[in-house]
Write a protein that holds these residues in place. Structure first.
Motif, PDB file in Angstrom:
ATOM      1  N   GLN A  38       0.831  -1.201   0.000  1.00  0.00           N
ATOM      2  CA  GLN A  38       0.000   0.000   0.000  1.00  0.00           C
ATOM      3  C   GLN A  38       0.864   1.249   0.000  1.00  0.00           C
ATOM      4  OE1 GLN A  38      -3.503  -0.065   2.454  1.00  0.00           O
ATOM      5  NE2 GLN A  38      -3.543   2.146   2.596  1.00  0.00           N
ATOM      6  N   GLY A  39       0.485   2.187  -0.825  1.00  0.00           N
ATOM      7  CA  GLY A  39       1.221   3.438  -0.894  1.00  0.00           C
ATOM      8  C   GLY A  39       0.274   4.621  -0.919  1.00  0.00           C
ATOM      9  N   LYS A  40       0.845   5.780  -1.202  1.00  0.00           N
ATOM     10  CA  LYS A  40       0.060   7.014  -1.235  1.00  0.00           C
ATOM     11  C   LYS A  40       0.060   7.572  -2.643  1.00  0.00           C
ATOM     12  CE  LYS A  40       2.770   8.990   1.740  1.00  0.00           C
ATOM     13  NZ  LYS A  40       3.438   9.958   2.641  1.00  0.00           N
ATOM     14  N   VAL A  41      -1.004   8.255  -2.975  1.00  0.00           N
ATOM     15  CA  VAL A  41      -1.012   9.021  -4.212  1.00  0.00           C
ATOM     16  C   VAL A  41      -1.445  10.445  -3.855  1.00  0.00           C
ATOM     17  CG1 VAL A  41      -3.315   8.164  -4.796  1.00  0.00           C
ATOM     18  CG2 VAL A  41      -1.906   9.129  -6.570  1.00  0.00           C
ATOM     19  N   ILE A  42      -0.680  11.411  -4.332  1.00  0.00           N
ATOM     20  CA  ILE A  42      -0.931  12.809  -3.990  1.00  0.00           C
ATOM     21  C   ILE A  42      -1.184  13.569  -5.280  1.00  0.00           C
ATOM     22  CG2 ILE A  42       0.034  14.872  -2.901  1.00  0.00           C
ATOM     23  CD1 ILE A  42       1.925  12.616  -1.470  1.00  0.00           C
ATOM     24  N   GLU A  43      -2.372  14.137  -5.405  1.00  0.00           N
ATOM     25  CA  GLU A  43      -2.710  14.914  -6.600  1.00  0.00           C
ATOM     26  C   GLU A  43      -2.493  16.391  -6.300  1.00  0.00           C
ATOM     27  OE1 GLU A  43      -5.963  11.987  -8.784  1.00  0.00           O
ATOM     28  OE2 GLU A  43      -6.568  13.994  -8.105  1.00  0.00           O
ATOM     29  N   LEU A  44      -1.656  17.009  -7.107  1.00  0.00           N
ATOM     30  CA  LEU A  44      -1.305  18.411  -6.884  1.00  0.00           C
ATOM     31  C   LEU A  44      -1.903  19.265  -7.981  1.00  0.00           C
ATOM     32  CD1 LEU A  44       2.466  17.653  -6.293  1.00  0.00           C
ATOM     33  CD2 LEU A  44       0.908  18.410  -4.511  1.00  0.00           C
TER      34      LEU A  44
ATOM     35  N   MET B   8      -9.446   7.392  -4.105  1.00  0.00           N
ATOM     36  CA  MET B   8      -9.404   8.827  -3.797  1.00  0.00           C
ATOM     37  C   MET B   8     -10.714   9.224  -3.118  1.00  0.00           C
ATOM     38  SD  MET B   8      -6.499  10.048  -5.069  1.00  0.00           S
ATOM     39  CE  MET B   8      -6.749  11.806  -4.906  1.00  0.00           C
ATOM     40  N   ARG B  37      -4.883  16.810  -3.050  1.00  0.00           N
ATOM     41  CA  ARG B  37      -5.775  15.744  -2.582  1.00  0.00           C
ATOM     42  C   ARG B  37      -4.904  14.515  -2.376  1.00  0.00           C
ATOM     43  NH1 ARG B  37     -10.939  17.093  -1.442  1.00  0.00           N
ATOM     44  NH2 ARG B  37     -11.836  15.185  -2.244  1.00  0.00           N
ATOM     45  N   GLN B  38      -5.114  13.846  -1.268  1.00  0.00           N
ATOM     46  CA  GLN B  38      -4.306  12.659  -1.018  1.00  0.00           C
ATOM     47  C   GLN B  38      -5.168  11.402  -1.022  1.00  0.00           C
ATOM     48  OE1 GLN B  38      -1.228  12.987   1.921  1.00  0.00           O
ATOM     49  NE2 GLN B  38      -1.249  10.804   2.348  1.00  0.00           N
ATOM     50  N   GLY B  39      -4.671  10.391  -1.680  1.00  0.00           N
ATOM     51  CA  GLY B  39      -5.394   9.125  -1.727  1.00  0.00           C
ATOM     52  C   GLY B  39      -4.471   7.955  -1.485  1.00  0.00           C
ATOM     53  N   LYS B  40      -5.007   6.763  -1.728  1.00  0.00           N
ATOM     54  CA  LYS B  40      -4.232   5.546  -1.500  1.00  0.00           C
ATOM     55  C   LYS B  40      -4.015   4.835  -2.821  1.00  0.00           C
ATOM     56  CE  LYS B  40      -7.386   3.855   1.209  1.00  0.00           C
ATOM     57  NZ  LYS B  40      -8.189   2.992   2.086  1.00  0.00           N
TER      58      LYS B  40
END
Lengths: 76, 76
Positions: A38-44, B8, B37-40
């Motif tokens: 599991q990781g993170k995704v960050i939308e900028l 998300m 916005r931060q998601g997994k």
């Protein structure tokens, strides 16, 4: 402009959260789940013209812990 | 086979974690960060032949809280 940063634990770093998900999927009856990370995704949402180098700096300074995490930048 | 699930928060759902990141980037001197916005992201190592429908079921039952989160499946 928009960019997406994916942050994952490096190979070999124990991922207890992923392990918990793997176990839970097994308990729910899903078979054949060999591994989960599991990781993170960050939308900028960034000002136009922000360079990928600047986004890289954000990752190094804040978004990822580069001792144990790797990151990948995707400009959308 | 490998699959990646992106989870998300839905549009309109408050994202305090993303907001904290946005604020921290500003404090570090990065300008022009309008939104975060931060998601997994969950990487699954599955038995060959697992269908996308089965992965969807995993999302509905465990990986995403579909009341507030949306998910996207990517088979690699």
């Amino acid at each position: 402009m928009k960019a997406r940063v994916h942050v994952m634990l490096k190979q070999g770093v124990l991922d207890p959260q992923g392990e918990a998900v793997r176990h839970a999927l097994g308990s729910l009856g899903f078979e054949g789940v060999n591994g989960v990370r599991q990781g993170k995704v960050i939308e900028l949402d960034l000002a136009d013209g922000t360079s990928e180098a600047q986004i890289g700096e954000m990752c190094e300074k804040l978004l990822a812990n580069t001792v144990i995490e790797s990151y990948r930048i995707e400009v959308l």
